[in-house]
Design a protein around this motif. Sequence first.
Motif, PDB file in Angstrom:
ATOM      1  N   PHE A 115       0.835  -1.204   0.000  1.00 16.25           N
ATOM      2  CA  PHE A 115       0.000   0.000   0.000  1.00 16.25           C
ATOM      3  C   PHE A 115       0.871   1.257   0.000  1.00 16.25           C
ATOM      4  CE2 PHE A 115      -3.970  -1.923   2.347  1.00 16.25           C
ATOM      5  CZ  PHE A 115      -4.173  -2.778   1.278  1.00 16.25           C
ATOM      6  N   PRO A 116       0.327   2.386  -0.474  1.00 13.35           N
ATOM      7  CA  PRO A 116       1.045   3.657  -0.321  1.00 13.35           C
ATOM      8  C   PRO A 116       1.319   3.914   1.168  1.00 13.35           C
ATOM      9  CG  PRO A 116      -1.022   3.965  -1.552  1.00 13.35           C
ATOM     10  CD  PRO A 116      -0.997   2.543  -1.106  1.00 13.35           C
ATOM     11  N   THR A 117       2.435   4.565   1.457  1.00  7.31           N
ATOM     12  CA  THR A 117       2.840   4.747   2.862  1.00  7.31           C
ATOM     13  C   THR A 117       1.799   5.504   3.689  1.00  7.31           C
ATOM     14  OG1 THR A 117       4.138   6.665   2.135  1.00  7.31           O
ATOM     15  CG2 THR A 117       5.336   4.588   2.486  1.00  7.31           C
ATOM     16  N   ASN A 118       1.036   6.407   3.063  1.00 13.95           N
ATOM     17  CA  ASN A 118       0.047   7.173   3.841  1.00 13.95           C
ATOM     18  C   ASN A 118      -1.096   6.291   4.346  1.00 13.95           C
ATOM     19  OD1 ASN A 118      -0.637   7.419   0.800  1.00 13.95           O
ATOM     20  ND2 ASN A 118      -2.586   7.897   1.781  1.00 13.95           N
ATOM     21  N   ARG A 119      -1.310   5.127   3.697  1.00 12.11           N
ATOM     22  CA  ARG A 119      -2.427   4.259   4.100  1.00 12.11           C
ATOM     23  C   ARG A 119      -2.028   3.198   5.120  1.00 12.11           C
ATOM     24  NH1 ARG A 119      -5.402   1.049   0.649  1.00 12.11           N
ATOM     25  NH2 ARG A 119      -4.352   1.402  -1.317  1.00 12.11           N
ATOM     26  N   VAL A 120      -0.779   3.223   5.579  1.00  8.65           N
ATOM     27  CA  VAL A 120      -0.336   2.312   6.641  1.00  8.65           C
ATOM     28  C   VAL A 120       0.296   3.156   7.742  1.00  8.65           C
ATOM     29  CG1 VAL A 120       1.095   0.334   7.240  1.00  8.65           C
ATOM     30  CG2 VAL A 120       0.111   0.499   4.932  1.00  8.65           C
ATOM     31  N   LEU A 121      -0.277   3.083   8.934  1.00  7.53           N
ATOM     32  CA  LEU A 121       0.246   3.856  10.051  1.00  7.53           C
ATOM     33  C   LEU A 121       0.187   3.016  11.319  1.00  7.53           C
ATOM     34  CD1 LEU A 121      -2.430   6.522  11.085  1.00  7.53           C
ATOM     35  CD2 LEU A 121      -2.773   5.030   9.152  1.00  7.53           C
ATOM     36  N   GLY A 122       0.912   3.460  12.333  1.00 11.30           N
ATOM     37  CA  GLY A 122       0.990   2.694  13.570  1.00 11.30           C
ATOM     38  C   GLY A 122       0.473   3.483  14.752  1.00 11.30           C
ATOM     39  N   GLN A 123      -0.052   2.755  15.727  1.00  7.77           N
ATOM     40  CA  GLN A 123      -0.563   3.361  16.952  1.00  7.77           C
ATOM     41  C   GLN A 123       0.514   3.291  18.020  1.00  7.77           C
ATOM     42  OE1 GLN A 123      -1.335   4.334  20.308  1.00  7.77           O
ATOM     43  NE2 GLN A 123      -1.615   2.136  20.523  1.00  7.77           N
ATOM     44  N   ALA A 124       1.000   4.436  18.448  1.00 12.24           N
ATOM     45  CA  ALA A 124       1.951   4.464  19.563  1.00 12.24           C
ATOM     46  C   ALA A 124       1.889   5.815  20.252  1.00 12.24           C
ATOM     47  CB  ALA A 124       3.367   4.166  19.076  1.00 12.24           C
ATOM     48  N   GLY A 125       2.070   6.872  19.469  1.00 14.77           N
ATOM     49  CA  GLY A 125       2.131   8.215  20.056  1.00 14.77           C
ATOM     50  C   GLY A 125       0.893   8.595  20.837  1.00 14.77           C
ATOM     51  N   MET A 126      -0.289   8.169  20.343  1.00 19.11           N
ATOM     52  CA  MET A 126      -1.534   8.462  21.067  1.00 19.11           C
ATOM     53  C   MET A 126      -1.490   7.850  22.467  1.00 19.11           C
ATOM     54  SD  MET A 126      -4.189  10.041  19.506  1.00 19.11           S
ATOM     55  CE  MET A 126      -5.721   9.201  19.883  1.00 19.11           C
ATOM     56  N   LEU A 127      -1.016   6.608  22.538  1.00 20.82           N
ATOM     57  CA  LEU A 127      -0.938   5.895  23.810  1.00 20.82           C
ATOM     58  C   LEU A 127       0.123   6.510  24.722  1.00 20.82           C
ATOM     59  CD1 LEU A 127      -1.342   3.501  25.778  1.00 20.82           C
ATOM     60  CD2 LEU A 127       0.171   2.165  24.291  1.00 20.82           C
ATOM     61  N   ASP A 128       1.316   6.733  24.175  1.00 19.44           N
ATOM     62  CA  ASP A 128       2.409   7.271  24.990  1.00 19.44           C
ATOM     63  C   ASP A 128       2.072   8.669  25.497  1.00 19.44           C
ATOM     64  OD1 ASP A 128       3.878   4.938  24.527  1.00 19.44           O
ATOM     65  OD2 ASP A 128       4.670   5.727  22.642  1.00 19.44           O
ATOM     66  N   THR A 129       1.418   9.465  24.648  1.00 22.83           N
ATOM     67  CA  THR A 129       1.004  10.803  25.054  1.00 22.83           C
ATOM     68  C   THR A 129      -0.056  10.729  26.159  1.00 22.83           C
ATOM     69  OG1 THR A 129       1.559  11.724  22.891  1.00 22.83           O
ATOM     70  CG2 THR A 129      -0.033  12.955  24.197  1.00 22.83           C
ATOM     71  N   ALA A 130      -0.978   9.792  26.029  1.00 22.90           N
ATOM     72  CA  ALA A 130      -2.012   9.619  27.057  1.00 22.90           C
ATOM     73  C   ALA A 130      -1.387   9.227  28.398  1.00 22.90           C
ATOM     74  CB  ALA A 130      -3.019   8.567  26.622  1.00 22.90           C
ATOM     75  N   ARG A 131      -0.397   8.345  28.344  1.00 25.63           N
ATOM     76  CA  ARG A 131       0.286   7.951  29.581  1.00 25.63           C
ATOM     77  C   ARG A 131       0.978   9.155  30.225  1.00 25.63           C
ATOM     78  NH1 ARG A 131       2.471   2.143  27.078  1.00 25.63           N
ATOM     79  NH2 ARG A 131       0.761   0.889  27.956  1.00 25.63           N
ATOM     80  N   PHE A 132       1.672   9.924  29.408  1.00 25.44           N
ATOM     81  CA  PHE A 132       2.367  11.117  29.895  1.00 25.44           C
ATOM     82  C   PHE A 132       1.356  12.075  30.543  1.00 25.44           C
ATOM     83  CE2 PHE A 132       5.773  14.427  28.354  1.00 25.44           C
ATOM     84  CZ  PHE A 132       6.187  14.612  29.666  1.00 25.44           C
ATOM     85  N   SER A 133       0.240  12.330  29.840  1.00 26.00           N
ATOM     86  CA  SER A 133      -0.791  13.245  30.360  1.00 26.00           C
ATOM     87  C   SER A 133      -1.354  12.746  31.687  1.00 26.00           C
ATOM     88  CB  SER A 133      -1.933  13.403  29.354  1.00 26.00           C
ATOM     89  OG  SER A 133      -1.496  14.069  28.195  1.00 26.00           O
ATOM     90  N   ASN A 134      -1.596  11.447  31.766  1.00 23.31           N
ATOM     91  CA  ASN A 134      -2.146  10.875  32.999  1.00 23.31           C
ATOM     92  C   ASN A 134      -1.176  11.059  34.165  1.00 23.31           C
ATOM     93  OD1 ASN A 134      -4.109   9.133  34.488  1.00 23.31           O
ATOM     94  ND2 ASN A 134      -2.328   7.776  34.577  1.00 23.31           N
ATOM     95  N   PHE A 135       0.116  10.803  33.914  1.00 28.73           N
ATOM     96  CA  PHE A 135       1.107  10.940  34.981  1.00 28.73           C
ATOM     97  C   PHE A 135       1.224  12.402  35.441  1.00 28.73           C
ATOM     98  CE2 PHE A 135       3.408   7.072  32.971  1.00 28.73           C
ATOM     99  CZ  PHE A 135       2.586   6.200  33.658  1.00 28.73           C
ATOM    100  N   VAL A 136       1.166  13.336  34.484  1.00 29.64           N
ATOM    101  CA  VAL A 136       1.237  14.764  34.830  1.00 29.64           C
ATOM    102  C   VAL A 136       0.008  15.159  35.657  1.00 29.64           C
ATOM    103  CG1 VAL A 136       1.125  17.112  33.899  1.00 29.64           C
ATOM    104  CG2 VAL A 136       2.690  15.445  32.884  1.00 29.64           C
ATOM    105  N   ALA A 137      -1.179  14.703  35.224  1.00 30.41           N
ATOM    106  CA  ALA A 137      -2.419  15.032  35.945  1.00 30.41           C
ATOM    107  C   ALA A 137      -2.365  14.512  37.379  1.00 30.41           C
ATOM    108  CB  ALA A 137      -3.623  14.449  35.218  1.00 30.41           C
ATOM    109  N   GLU A 138      -1.842  13.291  37.553  1.00 24.78           N
ATOM    110  CA  GLU A 138      -1.735  12.725  38.898  1.00 24.78           C
ATOM    111  C   GLU A 138      -0.719  13.485  39.745  1.00 24.78           C
ATOM    112  OE1 GLU A 138      -0.949   8.543  38.367  1.00 24.78           O
ATOM    113  OE2 GLU A 138      -3.094   8.075  38.311  1.00 24.78           O
ATOM    114  N   ALA A 139       0.396  13.870  39.139  1.00 26.62           N
ATOM    115  CA  ALA A 139       1.451  14.578  39.881  1.00 26.62           C
ATOM    116  C   ALA A 139       0.970  15.939  40.377  1.00 26.62           C
ATOM    117  CB  ALA A 139       2.684  14.749  38.999  1.00 26.62           C
TER     118      ALA A 139
END
Length: 316
Positions: A142-166
């Motif tokens: 497939f063209p590269t734009n039609r294949v993507l990976g899930q990671a940043g959304m999760l890692d960002t959510a973890r970071f946000s959660n830790f900051v909110a708790e702190a």
Amino acid sequence: MGKKVTVVGAGFYGSTTAQRLAEYDVFETVVLTDIVAGKPEGLALDLNQSRPIEGFETKVVGATTGPNGEGYEAIEASDVVVITAGLPRKPGMSRMDLLGVNAKIVRQVAENVAKFAPAAVVIVVSNPLDEMTALAQIATGFPTNRVLGQAGMLDTARFSNFVAEALAVPVGDVRTLTLGSHGDTMVPVPSRCSVRGTPLAELLPAGQIDELVVRTRNGGAEVVALLKTGSAYYAPSAAAARMAKAVAEDSGAVMPVCAWVDGEYGISGVYLGVEAEIGAEGVKRVIETELTPSERADLLNAAEAVRAKQADITNL
């Protein structure tokens, strides 16, 4: 309506992703597949029976698939395919320890996706994430734009959660960002982090921010060590489902994802965690965000580390 999404792999991650996608009620059909006979059909039956209670109309279809592509006709005409197939980590394992075994699984799945759902946008969540995303693109063609990976959304959510708790503040008041790889060269971006508009650096001492960054980088391993029998799936499935929803709705939402980078930040020819605008064709464009010199250097280091590993996967 009329949209169709497939989730490949009916483990905890896949089944929870299917549940979230069904409950959004933006798809006509959610297909859940697995190689364990009867498992996806049973989960689909169970999920469909929750529809009157939760009030959604999306139909969930389960399909058992075989080693030679049997059963994959169920995914025909899918707009989005989320690949969760593969083994999860066990305590003490790194994501890279899964490379060989999951590469075989992801390659076979990707080839069947290309055959039966040739117009789909593919969202990869199998680990090691950056490498499996690159492999899925190679295997589908497939063209590269039609294949993507899930990671940043999760890692960002973890970071946000830790900051909110702190800081003992609502998570909705926190804005954070992580780029780079889903692993040791993850690049949390403190300069882009704020609480109600106030920069994080004004609210927490540098040492504590560094501790939260390290905890974010090790966020998956922390969960694995506690569970002992598998890896995280509630937060990861939420992230994957949101990405699939953005594709289905052609929303143009800007999300941190694993995307093909071709010139942005002076980096080319590699799948890497960056911010991107997501729509019906997958990645509409990569967003180049302001970074400090040290954050930019970390991102370049991450790109080269991932590039070295992605070069190996063509032979797997």
